[in-house]
Design a protein around this motif. Sequence first.
Motif, PDB file in Angstrom:
ATOM      1  N   LEU B 327       0.813  -1.218   0.000  1.00  0.00           N
ATOM      2  CA  LEU B 327       0.000   0.000   0.000  1.00  0.00           C
ATOM      3  C   LEU B 327       0.844   1.266   0.000  1.00  0.00           C
ATOM      4  N   THR B 328       2.004   1.256   0.679  1.00  0.00           N
ATOM      5  CA  THR B 328       2.820   2.481   0.666  1.00  0.00           C
ATOM      6  C   THR B 328       3.598   2.592  -0.632  1.00  0.00           C
ATOM      7  N   ARG B 331       1.797   4.039  -3.995  1.00  0.00           N
ATOM      8  CA  ARG B 331       1.224   5.385  -4.075  1.00  0.00           C
ATOM      9  C   ARG B 331       1.633   6.088  -5.373  1.00  0.00           C
ATOM     10  N   GLY B 332       0.661   6.614  -6.090  1.00  0.00           N
ATOM     11  CA  GLY B 332       0.943   7.423  -7.261  1.00  0.00           C
ATOM     12  C   GLY B 332       1.488   6.647  -8.445  1.00  0.00           C
ATOM     13  N   ARG B 395      -9.506  -0.079  -2.165  1.00  0.00           N
ATOM     14  CA  ARG B 395      -8.495   0.500  -1.292  1.00  0.00           C
ATOM     15  C   ARG B 395      -7.165   0.571  -2.038  1.00  0.00           C
ATOM     16  N   THR B 399      -5.164   4.076  -3.779  1.00  0.00           N
ATOM     17  CA  THR B 399      -3.752   4.343  -3.503  1.00  0.00           C
ATOM     18  C   THR B 399      -2.987   4.661  -4.788  1.00  0.00           C
ATOM     19  N   LEU B 400      -3.341   3.964  -5.871  1.00  0.00           N
ATOM     20  CA  LEU B 400      -2.623   4.153  -7.135  1.00  0.00           C
ATOM     21  C   LEU B 400      -2.732   5.589  -7.626  1.00  0.00           C
ATOM     22  N   ARG B 402      -2.923   8.386  -5.740  1.00  0.00           N
ATOM     23  CA  ARG B 402      -2.512   9.444  -4.816  1.00  0.00           C
ATOM     24  C   ARG B 402      -1.405  10.285  -5.418  1.00  0.00           C
ATOM     25  N   ARG B 403      -1.385  11.579  -5.030  1.00  0.00           N
ATOM     26  CA  ARG B 403      -0.423  12.494  -5.622  1.00  0.00           C
ATOM     27  C   ARG B 403       0.940  12.456  -4.952  1.00  0.00           C
ATOM     28  N   ASP B 404       0.981  12.017  -3.665  1.00  0.00           N
ATOM     29  CA  ASP B 404       2.270  11.992  -2.962  1.00  0.00           C
ATOM     30  C   ASP B 404       3.007  10.704  -3.297  1.00  0.00           C
ATOM     31  N   GLY B 405       3.399  10.562  -4.546  1.00  0.00           N
ATOM     32  CA  GLY B 405       3.958   9.305  -5.021  1.00  0.00           C
ATOM     33  C   GLY B 405       5.366   9.062  -4.521  1.00  0.00           C
TER      34      GLY B 405
END
Lengths: 170, 446
Positions: B327-328, B331-332, B395, B399-400, B402-405
Amino acid sequence: MNATFALWAGSLALISALLVVTRASVVHALIWLLVTLLSLSASFFALGASFAGAAQILIYAGAILAVFVFVVMTVDASPKALEQERARLGRAWVPPALVAALVLVPLFAWRGAPGADTAAPMGAAVSATDLGMLLFGPWAAVVEIASGLLLAALMGARHLGRRGKPEGRG
Amino acid sequence: MATMGLEPLAVLGLAAVIAMAISPRASDGTTRSIAALGLIAALILAAGSQGALTSALLTGDAAARFGTGLCCLSGLAALAILRPASAPREAPALILLATLGASVLSGAAHAATLFVGLELVTLALIALTVLPRSAPALEAGYKLLILGGIGAATLLMGLAFAFAATGELTFAAWSSTDRLVALGAALLLAGLAFKFSLVPFHMWTPDIFSGAPAAAAIVAGVASKVGVAIVLLRLQPQMPATGIWQTGLAALGIASVVLGNLQALRQPSLPRMLGFSSIAHSGYLALILASGAADTAQAVLFYIATYAPALFAALAAAAILDRDANLTGLRGLVWAQPLTGAVLTLALLSLAGLPLAVGFWAKFQLFSALAQAGTYGLLAVAILGSAAGLYFYLRFTVTLFRRDGVDFPRPPHWQEAAVLLAAAATIVGLGVYPGPLYALVTASLP
């Protein structure tokens, strides 16, 4: 060679199999395993499956047990390890015994039920020639597929036995 | 109805031997090309050959053809996402052998072929699993070896009981109402449930997905499941209606749907989540089989055919991201690697069963089969399970975007890109217009 002898050899196999899984010392377990395999082979002979009986002695009692002997050399057989093994066996027999009972109870309970076939199916003796005709005739495809099975096992074993550092995930 | 001869199986076996024999000398590319050629040839032969198998051991009917074709496709996908850096040279041969085993399984009509096919898939899968020789891979391989051994022993015990009672080794033996055969059927079901990863025989599945190479997960998730599902479909009509078969399948299916979905809910790792969701998808298939609906076979084959491309794409993405597939780390992804991110999104939506992805039609078939059979309890379980599935698939999808990649290690290779593109085209194409797949599945009933 009759059904009584087969039954006797079969019970011997069952008792010695129970002794195999309850021995703390691995060498004792192996000797009882040998008894199990030989009495199974005897019951095969008694039932007329002479090829299966011979294969049982050659392959299991011969080749496979020899491999087990090599494994025994790598096992820790000190009195301390033996004590540990005894302690582990104290509880470990419960789940397998329950599963065995689950299978055995219906078998015995249904034995006298109406319609159940109580006579042992005593087929004709199968000769090695008949078996060979079957394996190299109609069953040839299955024999070939089984050779693929050995190939996969061989490649896996060779890969695991390879020296050198383990590689990353791929 | 057109039938299939022995040629596809012969080609797969021959290609496996050639790939193994040349692997020490030839380059990795050559070995893979030969393996890929073998798979494509088998695929074409399975689709087009007109031979007829006359043996009582194997049938070459339309379902066997369908299963062989799908297994070859999964073999190609597994071959494409096998990473050259870490894959030993014999890996292509192992993929071919696993494909051969699954193809044999989909044509099995006899206890001998059933057992040999099942063991060929399992052994090749164990060898594929331990390829990296890392601690998680060895753990997964060890679990599969021990649990697979227990499953095989259970299955053999069941086959032996049926043989003792009827003296018959073909699947027709199971139609007997003898009590020994009923006991054998229970053991057979337990043995097959091990391979189909149904709860409570599922313990090895999440480890294969997270610890083993993604190629092994494709074989475990698609090829072996196709084979076992077709075996279950062939056994289904033989089983007496009052026996333990339907009840057992329903119980296993409910347990798998509930437990698989619940355990996937809190799972931060993508491959591990896919492993638990694979248990849940097996559970849906078991529910269809247990319902005894009129179009059981259509629904099961359709479900697997739609599950396959989504799993190919998701596992290809997991292979590209390697350790970051959680999940982490995800991101992005859509902004950093548009192709991988977009296809992974599509795959997750298809697994969740949202419209415009082909997974929607599979879920639709599942619900309508359960409703038609009038098994409303099973229908409720399937709906609740899918609702839970919606949560954990979305979920990951959110996550994919998100802007804080985070930084991503590498772009996909061309083979991986090809798998991603082909899977995406299948998911969207059949999602918008599922007609051809319906036609194919209806023509492929056992």
